[in-house]
Design a protein around this motif. Structure first.
Motif, PDB file in Angstrom:
ATOM      1  N   THR A  30       0.743  -1.514  -0.020  1.00 42.16           N
ATOM      2  CA  THR A  30      -0.023  -0.302  -0.187  1.00 42.16           C
ATOM      3  C   THR A  30       0.548   1.041   0.504  1.00 42.16           C
ATOM      4  OG1 THR A  30      -0.230   0.022   2.756  1.00 42.16           O
ATOM      5  CG2 THR A  30      -1.793  -0.866   1.529  1.00 42.16           C
ATOM      6  N   LYS A  86       0.376   3.881  -2.577  1.00 41.18           N
ATOM      7  CA  LYS A  86      -0.670   4.917  -2.446  1.00 41.18           C
ATOM      8  C   LYS A  86      -0.203   6.234  -0.826  1.00 41.18           C
ATOM      9  CE  LYS A  86      -4.085   2.920  -5.141  1.00 41.18           C
ATOM     10  NZ  LYS A  86      -4.180   3.324  -6.816  1.00 41.18           N
ATOM     11  N   THR A 119      -6.039   1.042  13.055  1.00 41.33           N
ATOM     12  CA  THR A 119      -6.351   1.697  11.884  1.00 41.33           C
ATOM     13  C   THR A 119      -6.445   1.213  10.800  1.00 41.33           C
ATOM     14  OG1 THR A 119      -3.830   1.234  10.968  1.00 41.33           O
ATOM     15  CG2 THR A 119      -3.769   3.001  12.179  1.00 41.33           C
ATOM     16  N   PRO A 138     -10.293  -0.510   8.961  1.00 40.82           N
ATOM     17  CA  PRO A 138     -11.834  -0.081   9.277  1.00 40.82           C
ATOM     18  C   PRO A 138     -12.025  -1.586   9.773  1.00 40.82           C
ATOM     19  CG  PRO A 138     -10.907   1.142   7.121  1.00 40.82           C
ATOM     20  CD  PRO A 138      -9.509   0.795   7.968  1.00 40.82           C
ATOM     21  N   GLY A 146      -9.352  -1.778   4.568  1.00 40.54           N
ATOM     22  CA  GLY A 146      -9.955  -0.338   4.365  1.00 40.54           C
ATOM     23  C   GLY A 146      -8.592   1.021   4.848  1.00 40.54           C
ATOM     24  N   MET A 147      -7.778  -0.048   4.715  1.00 38.82           N
ATOM     25  CA  MET A 147      -6.471   0.968   5.350  1.00 38.82           C
ATOM     26  C   MET A 147      -6.377   2.542   4.810  1.00 38.82           C
ATOM     27  SD  MET A 147      -2.715  -0.329   7.288  1.00 38.82           S
ATOM     28  CE  MET A 147      -2.025  -0.398   5.126  1.00 38.82           C
ATOM     29  N   VAL A 148      -6.313   2.242   3.971  1.00 42.42           N
ATOM     30  CA  VAL A 148      -5.708   3.070   3.467  1.00 42.42           C
ATOM     31  C   VAL A 148      -6.822   3.713   3.118  1.00 42.42           C
ATOM     32  CG1 VAL A 148      -5.075   4.148   0.783  1.00 42.42           C
ATOM     33  CG2 VAL A 148      -4.246   2.565   1.636  1.00 42.42           C
ATOM     34  N   LYS A 149      -6.701   5.547   3.234  1.00 41.53           N
ATOM     35  CA  LYS A 149      -8.055   6.521   3.130  1.00 41.53           C
ATOM     36  C   LYS A 149      -7.664   7.213   1.876  1.00 41.53           C
ATOM     37  CE  LYS A 149      -8.747   5.225   7.244  1.00 41.53           C
ATOM     38  NZ  LYS A 149      -7.888   4.093   7.630  1.00 41.53           N
ATOM     39  N   SER A 150      -7.226   7.340   1.225  1.00 40.85           N
ATOM     40  CA  SER A 150      -7.054   8.223   0.124  1.00 40.85           C
ATOM     41  C   SER A 150      -7.395   8.030  -1.216  1.00 40.85           C
ATOM     42  CB  SER A 150      -5.575   8.003  -0.769  1.00 40.85           C
ATOM     43  OG  SER A 150      -5.126   7.227  -0.821  1.00 40.85           O
ATOM     44  N   ILE A 151      -8.372   8.904  -1.952  1.00 44.74           N
ATOM     45  CA  ILE A 151      -9.551   8.364  -3.375  1.00 44.74           C
ATOM     46  C   ILE A 151      -8.631   7.507  -4.183  1.00 44.74           C
ATOM     47  CG2 ILE A 151     -11.488   9.040  -4.970  1.00 44.74           C
ATOM     48  CD1 ILE A 151     -12.386  11.410  -1.766  1.00 44.74           C
TER      49      ILE A 151
END
Ligand SMILES: NC(=O)c1ccc[n+]([C@@H]2O[C@H](COP(=O)([O-])OP(=O)(O)OC[C@H]3O[C@@H](n4cnc5c(N)ncnc54)[C@H](OP(=O)(O)O)[C@@H]3O)[C@@H](O)[C@H]2O)c1
Length: 261
Positions: free
Chosen positions: A144, A147, A219, A221, A256-261
């Motif tokens: 990840t 990202k 961290t 979800p 769901g860990m990566v929060k960027s779109i």
């Protein structure tokens, strides 16, 4: 949905444990014939036995150090000789050491480049003539960090993004041969590598391994680390006949860990 993986031939790199092993297992259980490789012959023999006992696809192994070009050439030739063709390449490798910019010398940067980017390039080059014959699939395992850069993992942050650029360019260059190239990025999948990184963090912060894992789960979800099998299923879908119109894409498997779109 028919995966149609029976009698397909997959070369799975770094498959003596962790994500590589889980991918190999999933492919074999769908009827693919799989060539395993890593540096450790004893581990490979044990994985071969375990996977062969599923009674599905055939499993062979060939020890190699993927930082050595002659090992890569011998591995690919062995795969051809054993199974007669190669349809699927799973590029994977051990992770680079954790650390920050000022901790690494040129030599360590060079090593990480050779293990985590140059090996992927060299293996693709070697397998390409086989994939060009009838079309095929290349999956590059990354992180990840493609990202969101991960603090304390500067070698990963630098070379994994190179994998994405490579895949994106290759997707275009190889599309005329019906070779689909995609990147799959694990978040926190429970393997020895993740345990090593958690221990490193625990030592640095002077807290317990369990405390680090608890912090880390918060961290994510979905509230837990992923299982290697969950990751392997995504890769298996992408190399199957159920996936025919995605190339040059990057997929995260991260709860769901990566929060960027
Ligand atoms: N697990 C995760 O959640 C996660 C997250 C982000 C990124 N990643 C990355 O995904 C990759 C696989 O992760 P993992 O968790 O499965 O790691 P792992 O459990 O540490 O397994 C690494 C594999 O790489 C092989 N390997 C290492 N150096 C090699 C070399 N020079 N030549 C051939 N094989 C070599 C090892 O086998 P031998 O020791 O037998 O050679 C082993 O099979 C790593 O690059 C890791 O950094 C994983």
């Amino acid at each position: 949905m028919d995966l149609n993986l029976q009698n397909k031939v997959a070369l799975v790199i770094a498959s003596s444990q962790g994500l590589g092993k889980a991918i190999a297992k999933q492919l074999v259980s769908e009827g693919a014939n799989v060539m395993l490789t890593s540096r450790d012959e004893t581990k490979l023999a044990a994985v071969q036995e375990e996977l062969q006992s599923l009674g599905k696809g055939k499993v062979s192994y060939f020890p190699s150090d993927i930082t050595k070009v002659e090992d890569i050439q011998a591995l690919v030739q062995k795969t051809r000789d054993t199974f007669g063709k190669i349809d699927i390449l799973i590029n994977n490798a051990g992770g680079p050491p954790g650390g920050t910019f000022e901790q690494f010398s040129d030599e360590q940067w060079q090593k990480a480049f050779e293990l985590n980017l140059l090996s992927y390039i060299r293996i693709i080059r070697e397998v390409l003539p086989d994939l060009k014959k009838e079309g095929g699939r290349i999956i590059n395992i990354a992180s990840t960090s493609i990202k969101v850069p991960i603090p304390g993992l500067i070698l990963s942050n630098t070379f994994r993004t190179g994998i994405v650029g490579l895949a994106k360019s290759l997707a275009e260059e190889l599309a005329p041969y019906n070779i689909l190239v995609n990147t799959v990025a694990p978040g926190r999948i429970a393997t020895d590598r993740v345990a090593y990184l958690d221990q490193l963090k625990a030592d640095k912060q002077g807290v317990s391994f369990e405390q680090i894992q608890e912090q880390s789960r918060k961290t994510i979800p979905l509230g837990r680390y992923g299982e290697p099998e969950e990751f392997a299923k995504v890769v298996t879908f992408l190399v199957s006949d159920a996936s025919t119109y995605m190339t040059g894409s990057s997929f995260v498997v991260d709860g769901g860990m990566v929060k960027s779109i």
